[in-house]
Scaffold this motif. Structure first.
Motif, PDB file in Angstrom:
ATOM      1  N   GLU A  19       0.831  -1.201   0.000  1.00 56.53           N
ATOM      2  CA  GLU A  19       0.000   0.000   0.000  1.00 56.53           C
ATOM      3  C   GLU A  19       0.866   1.251   0.000  1.00 56.53           C
ATOM      4  N   MET A  20       0.353   2.327  -0.620  1.00 52.21           N
ATOM      5  CA  MET A  20       0.981   3.648  -0.486  1.00 52.21           C
ATOM      6  C   MET A  20      -0.088   4.713  -0.581  1.00 52.21           C
ATOM      7  N   ALA A  21       0.139   5.811   0.125  1.00 46.99           N
ATOM      8  CA  ALA A  21      -0.851   6.885   0.193  1.00 46.99           C
ATOM      9  C   ALA A  21      -0.878   7.735  -1.063  1.00 46.99           C
ATOM     10  N   LEU A  22       0.166   7.678  -1.864  1.00 47.95           N
ATOM     11  CA  LEU A  22       0.211   8.476  -3.090  1.00 47.95           C
ATOM     12  C   LEU A  22      -0.710   7.894  -4.149  1.00 47.95           C
ATOM     13  N   SER A  23      -1.286   8.767  -4.969  1.00 44.27           N
ATOM     14  CA  SER A  23      -2.092   8.332  -6.110  1.00 44.27           C
ATOM     15  C   SER A  23      -1.968   9.385  -7.204  1.00 44.27           C
ATOM     16  N   ASP A  24      -2.719   9.210  -8.294  1.00 44.02           N
ATOM     17  CA  ASP A  24      -2.633  10.187  -9.377  1.00 44.02           C
ATOM     18  C   ASP A  24      -3.282  11.519  -9.007  1.00 44.02           C
ATOM     19  N   SER A  25      -3.935  11.570  -7.852  1.00 43.07           N
ATOM     20  CA  SER A  25      -4.498  12.845  -7.393  1.00 43.07           C
ATOM     21  C   SER A  25      -3.597  13.564  -6.394  1.00 43.07           C
TER      22      SER A  25
END
Length: 299
Positions: free
Chosen positions: A239-245
């Motif tokens: 899991e990671m908190a980063l996304s394309d937003s």
């Protein structure tokens, strides 16, 4: 029906042909074979929707009495193609390979590069034997690969068939014509013999062999970033908190890249089925977590 020896260029034995239904009989349909005469599509391949005048895609081969016959079955390989086939019988004339038709494909002993054993799977080339006019197979791949001069440019799209693994990567057959190699640092997922996938020409070597890659031209940076993201997910329990937003600043702080490249890398991984994307972040896909796939990282 006429013997295969009387067949003209119009009908391609060992290939899929588009032929017109000209007659309906109790035991099947007759198809217009042009100069080769009418060709029977046996009743077991006929369904109620087929009518006189329809055009059908059928595979043409010869029966045990050397007569041309049609089938709606799809063989795993056609004449001029390579594929991974399983041996189902070995007798005094050779090995018989399962290839999707009721009639198995014979690989005569003279066309075997190694002993073929029942239950084993082998990369086989299908060709039309000039002496018997029958479709047969061969595992002597060098006889049928690399006999032409490749005319490719960097970035051209090709189809590759994985043949066997080497220390450097995987030896492949390119477009059923040429030997090629895909190196370990160009592989995102493991390959297995018989895998058939699209690829891109990296370079054509002086010996006529072709180096291929799974990355489109100019995609090196994004491919490497995708590997880094997979490594990050592996180290953070998927899991990671980063996304394309996420903001460009947040992305740069973790991956030292632009948001544009980050989104491209996420898109690449998503299309490959490696990740799931949500507003709250990115996770490894359930299938990848379940299988515990180990990803090779190439920094």
């Amino acid at each position: 029906m006429q013997s295969n020896s009387e067949c003209k260029d119009m009908i391609k034995i060992g290939k899929t042909n588009n032929l017109k239904v000209v007659k309906k009989v109790d035991f099947g349909l007759y198809l217009d074979g042009g100069e080769s005469g009418e060709i029977l599509l046996p009743k077991r391949y006929v369904d109620e929707s087929m009518e006189v005048g329809d055009k059908l895609d059928v595979f043409i081969y010869c029966d045990s009495e050397d007569r041309l016959v049609a089938t709606t079955e799809k063989p795993l390989i056609e004449v001029g193609e390579f594929g991974l086939l399983k041996a189902v019988e070995v007798n005094r004339v050779g090995a018989f390979m399962e290839w999707g038709l009721q009639k198995d494909l014979l690989v005569p002993f003279r066309e075997q590069s190694q002993e073929i054993r029942v239950g084993g799977s082998y990369v086989v080339y299908a060709f039309l034997d000039n002496a018997t006019k029958r479709i047969v197979g061969s595992t002597k791949l060098n006889k049928y690969v690399g006999n032409r001069i490749p005319r490719y440019s960097e970035g051209d799209t090709v189809d590759i068939l994985a043949v066997h693994k080497t220390d450097l990567g995987y030896k492949v057959i390119v477009d059923n014509l040429f030997w090629g190699m895909i190196y370990n640092n160009d592989l995102f997922d493991p390959l297995s013999p018989g895998d058939r996938i699209p690829a891109y020409v990296k370079t054509v070597r002086e010996d006529g062999k072709i180096d291929v890659t799974l990355r489109e031209r100019g995609g090196e940076r994004v491919f490497q970033l995708a590997n880094r993201i997979m490594g990050y997910l592996r180290d953070t329990s998927g899991e990671m908190a980063l996304s394309d937003s996420s903001s460009p600043e947040e992305i740069k702080a973790v991956f030292q890249c632009s948001k544009k490249d980050f989104k491209k890398a996420l898109g690449y991984l998503y299309k490959k089925g490696k990740i799931l994307i949500a507003d709250g972040g990115v996770t490894l896909s359930p299938s990848d977590n379940r299988k515990k796939i180990i990803y090779l990282l190439f920094d």
